[in-house]
Every structure is written in structure tokens, then in C-alpha cells.
Design a protein around this motif. Structure first.
Motif, PDB file in Angstrom:
ATOM      1  N   TYR B  38     -41.967 -28.133  -0.882  1.00  0.00           N
ATOM      2  CA  TYR B  38     -42.371 -26.798  -1.862  1.00  0.00           C
ATOM      3  C   TYR B  38     -41.465 -27.132  -3.045  1.00  0.00           C
ATOM      4  O   TYR B  38     -40.265 -27.389  -3.079  1.00  0.00           O
ATOM      5  CB  TYR B  38     -42.026 -25.676  -0.973  1.00  0.00           C
ATOM      6  CG  TYR B  38     -42.858 -25.727   0.260  1.00  0.00           C
ATOM      7  CD1 TYR B  38     -42.289 -26.082   1.366  1.00  0.00           C
ATOM      8  CD2 TYR B  38     -43.962 -24.919   0.376  1.00  0.00           C
ATOM      9  CE1 TYR B  38     -43.196 -26.072   2.693  1.00  0.00           C
ATOM     10  CE2 TYR B  38     -44.841 -24.679   1.392  1.00  0.00           C
ATOM     11  CZ  TYR B  38     -44.437 -25.456   2.615  1.00  0.00           C
ATOM     12  OH  TYR B  38     -44.882 -25.230   3.672  1.00  0.00           O
ATOM     13  N   LEU B  40     -39.902 -24.498  -5.859  1.00  0.00           N
ATOM     14  CA  LEU B  40     -39.505 -23.156  -6.141  1.00  0.00           C
ATOM     15  C   LEU B  40     -38.688 -23.173  -7.641  1.00  0.00           C
ATOM     16  O   LEU B  40     -37.710 -23.737  -8.011  1.00  0.00           O
ATOM     17  CB  LEU B  40     -38.299 -22.694  -5.270  1.00  0.00           C
ATOM     18  CG  LEU B  40     -38.840 -22.192  -3.875  1.00  0.00           C
ATOM     19  CD1 LEU B  40     -39.200 -23.437  -3.002  1.00  0.00           C
ATOM     20  CD2 LEU B  40     -37.703 -21.456  -3.111  1.00  0.00           C
ATOM     21  N   LYS B  44     -39.985 -16.889  -8.544  1.00  0.00           N
ATOM     22  CA  LYS B  44     -41.498 -17.243  -8.403  1.00  0.00           C
ATOM     23  C   LYS B  44     -41.582 -17.286  -6.911  1.00  0.00           C
ATOM     24  O   LYS B  44     -40.860 -18.016  -6.307  1.00  0.00           O
ATOM     25  CB  LYS B  44     -42.106 -18.036  -9.131  1.00  0.00           C
ATOM     26  CG  LYS B  44     -41.969 -17.986 -10.669  1.00  0.00           C
ATOM     27  CD  LYS B  44     -42.696 -18.925 -11.303  1.00  0.00           C
ATOM     28  CE  LYS B  44     -44.183 -18.584 -11.461  1.00  0.00           C
ATOM     29  NZ  LYS B  44     -44.999 -19.509 -12.468  1.00  0.00           N
ATOM     30  N   ALA B  45     -42.786 -17.139  -6.313  1.00  0.00           N
ATOM     31  CA  ALA B  45     -43.015 -17.814  -5.033  1.00  0.00           C
ATOM     32  C   ALA B  45     -42.993 -19.280  -4.776  1.00  0.00           C
ATOM     33  O   ALA B  45     -43.481 -19.906  -5.761  1.00  0.00           O
ATOM     34  CB  ALA B  45     -44.384 -17.191  -4.473  1.00  0.00           C
ATOM     35  N   PRO B  46     -42.847 -19.894  -3.694  1.00  0.00           N
ATOM     36  CA  PRO B  46     -42.809 -21.357  -3.663  1.00  0.00           C
ATOM     37  C   PRO B  46     -44.268 -21.724  -3.603  1.00  0.00           C
ATOM     38  O   PRO B  46     -45.132 -21.039  -3.475  1.00  0.00           O
ATOM     39  CB  PRO B  46     -42.335 -21.360  -2.068  1.00  0.00           C
ATOM     40  CG  PRO B  46     -41.446 -20.129  -1.831  1.00  0.00           C
ATOM     41  CD  PRO B  46     -42.184 -19.234  -2.520  1.00  0.00           C
ATOM     42  N   LEU B  48     -46.618 -24.982  -2.748  1.00  0.00           N
ATOM     43  CA  LEU B  48     -47.008 -26.263  -1.777  1.00  0.00           C
ATOM     44  C   LEU B  48     -47.077 -27.491  -2.533  1.00  0.00           C
ATOM     45  O   LEU B  48     -48.126 -27.272  -3.522  1.00  0.00           O
ATOM     46  CB  LEU B  48     -48.062 -25.882  -0.860  1.00  0.00           C
ATOM     47  CG  LEU B  48     -48.401 -27.118   0.109  1.00  0.00           C
ATOM     48  CD1 LEU B  48     -47.010 -27.474   1.037  1.00  0.00           C
ATOM     49  CD2 LEU B  48     -49.614 -26.654   1.078  1.00  0.00           C
ATOM     50  N   ILE B  50     -46.672 -30.847  -1.292  1.00  0.00           N
ATOM     51  CA  ILE B  50     -47.271 -31.858  -0.322  1.00  0.00           C
ATOM     52  C   ILE B  50     -47.305 -31.391   1.211  1.00  0.00           C
ATOM     53  O   ILE B  50     -46.533 -30.644   1.431  1.00  0.00           O
ATOM     54  CB  ILE B  50     -46.198 -33.044  -0.277  1.00  0.00           C
ATOM     55  CG1 ILE B  50     -46.007 -33.672  -1.734  1.00  0.00           C
ATOM     56  CG2 ILE B  50     -46.552 -34.164   0.815  1.00  0.00           C
ATOM     57  CD1 ILE B  50     -47.321 -34.731  -2.109  1.00  0.00           C
ATOM     58  N   TYR B  89     -37.884 -27.888  -1.644  1.00  0.00           N
ATOM     59  CA  TYR B  89     -37.411 -27.756  -0.110  1.00  0.00           C
ATOM     60  C   TYR B  89     -38.654 -28.634   0.796  1.00  0.00           C
ATOM     61  O   TYR B  89     -39.692 -28.650   0.517  1.00  0.00           O
ATOM     62  CB  TYR B  89     -37.475 -26.419   0.426  1.00  0.00           C
ATOM     63  CG  TYR B  89     -36.438 -25.471  -0.169  1.00  0.00           C
ATOM     64  CD1 TYR B  89     -36.363 -24.938  -1.293  1.00  0.00           C
ATOM     65  CD2 TYR B  89     -35.429 -25.199   0.734  1.00  0.00           C
ATOM     66  CE1 TYR B  89     -35.505 -24.043  -1.915  1.00  0.00           C
ATOM     67  CE2 TYR B  89     -34.365 -24.436   0.170  1.00  0.00           C
ATOM     68  CZ  TYR B  89     -34.291 -24.085  -1.195  1.00  0.00           C
ATOM     69  OH  TYR B  89     -33.293 -23.135  -1.576  1.00  0.00           O
ATOM     70  N   PHE B 101     -36.847 -25.547   7.621  1.00  0.00           N
ATOM     71  CA  PHE B 101     -36.867 -26.109   6.249  1.00  0.00           C
ATOM     72  C   PHE B 101     -35.699 -26.926   5.946  1.00  0.00           C
ATOM     73  O   PHE B 101     -34.794 -26.831   6.789  1.00  0.00           O
ATOM     74  CB  PHE B 101     -36.780 -24.607   5.476  1.00  0.00           C
ATOM     75  CG  PHE B 101     -38.250 -24.138   5.261  1.00  0.00           C
ATOM     76  CD1 PHE B 101     -38.521 -22.970   5.910  1.00  0.00           C
ATOM     77  CD2 PHE B 101     -39.118 -24.648   4.106  1.00  0.00           C
ATOM     78  CE1 PHE B 101     -39.775 -22.336   5.906  1.00  0.00           C
ATOM     79  CE2 PHE B 101     -40.371 -24.062   3.931  1.00  0.00           C
ATOM     80  CZ  PHE B 101     -40.728 -22.862   4.874  1.00  0.00           C
TER      81      PHE B 101
END
Lengths: 118, 110
Positions: B38, B40, B44-46, B48, B50, B89, B101
Motif C-alpha cells: 500500500y 500512503l 489520504k486513504a491508503p 493498494l 500490489i 506498507y 501489516f
């Protein structure tokens, strides 16, 4: 394009119960796991737990005794309750969608900052 | 469950390639191929980047690639750009049907 909209109280006192709800718009509800994930200020992401449309749940072992995740399929909503909060529970809380076979969250809510302070 | 181990920071110049490692155990990263990454950006929101070790969601640049060897997964960013500067992450599902995580890596574009 699916949208996840979340809401809930942003300021709690120690020992109170955190309650957040996440509504799913513009996409199907069934066939996914719905996750709750948090990020304390200045720290990393922490997985809280997940639920599917049938109500099957998995929880983080470190939070399991205080957490309940529930689902209302008729409203396409997922809820999080975290009991007996402390300052350590202060974080941005996210709801997120996990498609089958992804084992990862591909859509996220906007995040809700929850602060625990006396 | 313990957080997966990532380097605190990685940096590179524009156009270079960088690799972020993610170390776990045979119960998570080294188990099934359920590793994800992820991005980040602050506030802001994470996002995706991969999933399932090597797969990119629609819309994610092919400059991002993932791999895994044993208990260590890696994210490689090729042709580094200023907009790649963010926190990254890794994550893995575990043999206990939970998710964990990584500790997070700050990527700096010099």
C-alpha cells in the motif's frame, strides 16, 4: 465506482465505547470481506478485523476481547464497536473492501479520526 | 501477531529504481502468496499497489512490481518520480486467517 462512506463519534473519554459505521455505495455488498484498519498518529497501520456479508468474522488477537464487527446487509453497512477505549486507541480508523482472491483491500473509506481523551 | 519488518526509510533520485523489503515468518509472508503493498500519502486513504505478491490493480503504474523469496517480500519502484514520495506498507495474511501489516517505509525522492 464503489464508495465507502464512514461516520461516528470523533471524541471519546477513556472507558467509553468507540462506534463507527461504514456504508457501501455504488457497488455490490456480497462477495467481499469488509475490513476495519486503523493508524495511530505517527504510527503504522494496524488491522482490526473483518466480516463478510454472512457475518463471518476474523479479529486481531490483540483486540479481539474488546472488538465487535457487525453487518447489516439490507443497508449495505458494516459497523465497528471497540469497548473500553484508552488513549492508545486514538487513531484514524478506516473501513475497506477486500475482494475475493485479493487478500488485500482495494477500496477504502475516507478515514475517521477518533481521539480518546479525558 | 508481530508486525512485518520493513526499513524505516529508502531514498533514490528521479529515474532510479529502489526496492523495499518486508520480512516476516513462515506463518505469514513465507506461507501462502497473500502479500500486498500500500502507498500512503499524508492525509489520504491508503492505495493498494500490489496484491497476491505480484499483481497490480487496474490503474497502478507498471513501474511498481512485487516479488517474494522465502519469508521476505519486496516492492520495487522503477523510474522513480517525485509523486512516488510517500509511505509504503506491506501486508500479509497469516496462517491464523488474520492480517498483519509491516512497520512502514518512508520513500524519499532526492
Amino acid at each position: 465506482q464503489v464508495q465507502l462512506q464512514q461516520w461516528g463519534a470523533g471524541l471519546l473519554k477513556p472507558s467509553e465505547t468507540l462506534s463507527l459505521t461504514c456504508a457501501v455505495y455504488g457497488g455490490p455488498f456480497s462477495g467481499y470481506f469488509w475490513s476495519w484498519i486503523r493508524q495511530p498518529p505517527g504510527k503504522g497501520l494496524e488491522w482490526i478485523g473483518e466480516i463478510n456479508h454472512s457475518g463471518d468474522t476474523n479479529y486481531n488477537p490483540s483486540l479481539k476481547r474488546r472488538v465487535t464487527i457487525s453487518v447489516d446487509t439490507s443497508k449495505k453497512q458494516v459497523s465497528l464497536r471497540l469497548r473500553s477505549v484508552t488513549a492508545a486507541d486514538t487513531a484514524v480508523y478506516y473501513c475497506a473492501r477486500m475482494p475475493r482472491g485479493y487478500y488485500a483491500q482495494d477500496s477504502w473509506g475516507q478515514g475517521t479520526l477518533v481521539t480518546v481523551s479525558s | 501477531q508481530s508486525a512485518l519488518t520493513q526499513p524505516a526509510s529508502v531514498s533514490g533520485s528521479p529515474g532510479q529504481s529502489i526496492t523495499i523489503s518486508c520480512s516476516g515468518t513462515s506463518s505469514d509472508v513465507g506461507g501462502d502468496n497473500y502479500v500486498s503493498w500500500y502507498q500512503l500519502h499524508p492525509g489520504k486513504a491508503p492505495k493498494l499497489m500490489i496484491y497476491v505478491v505480484t499483481n497490480r490493480p487496474l490503474g497502478v503504474s507498471d513501474r511498481f512490481s512485487g516479488s517474494k523469496s522465502g519469508n521476505t517480500a519486496s516492492l520495487t519502484i522503477s523510474g522513480l518520480r517525485a509523486e512516488d514520495e510517500a509511505d509504503y506498507y506491506c501486508s500479509s495474511f497469516t496462517s491464523s486467517s488474520t492480517q498483519v501489516f509491516g512497520t512502514g517505509t518512508k520513500v524519499t525522492v532526492l
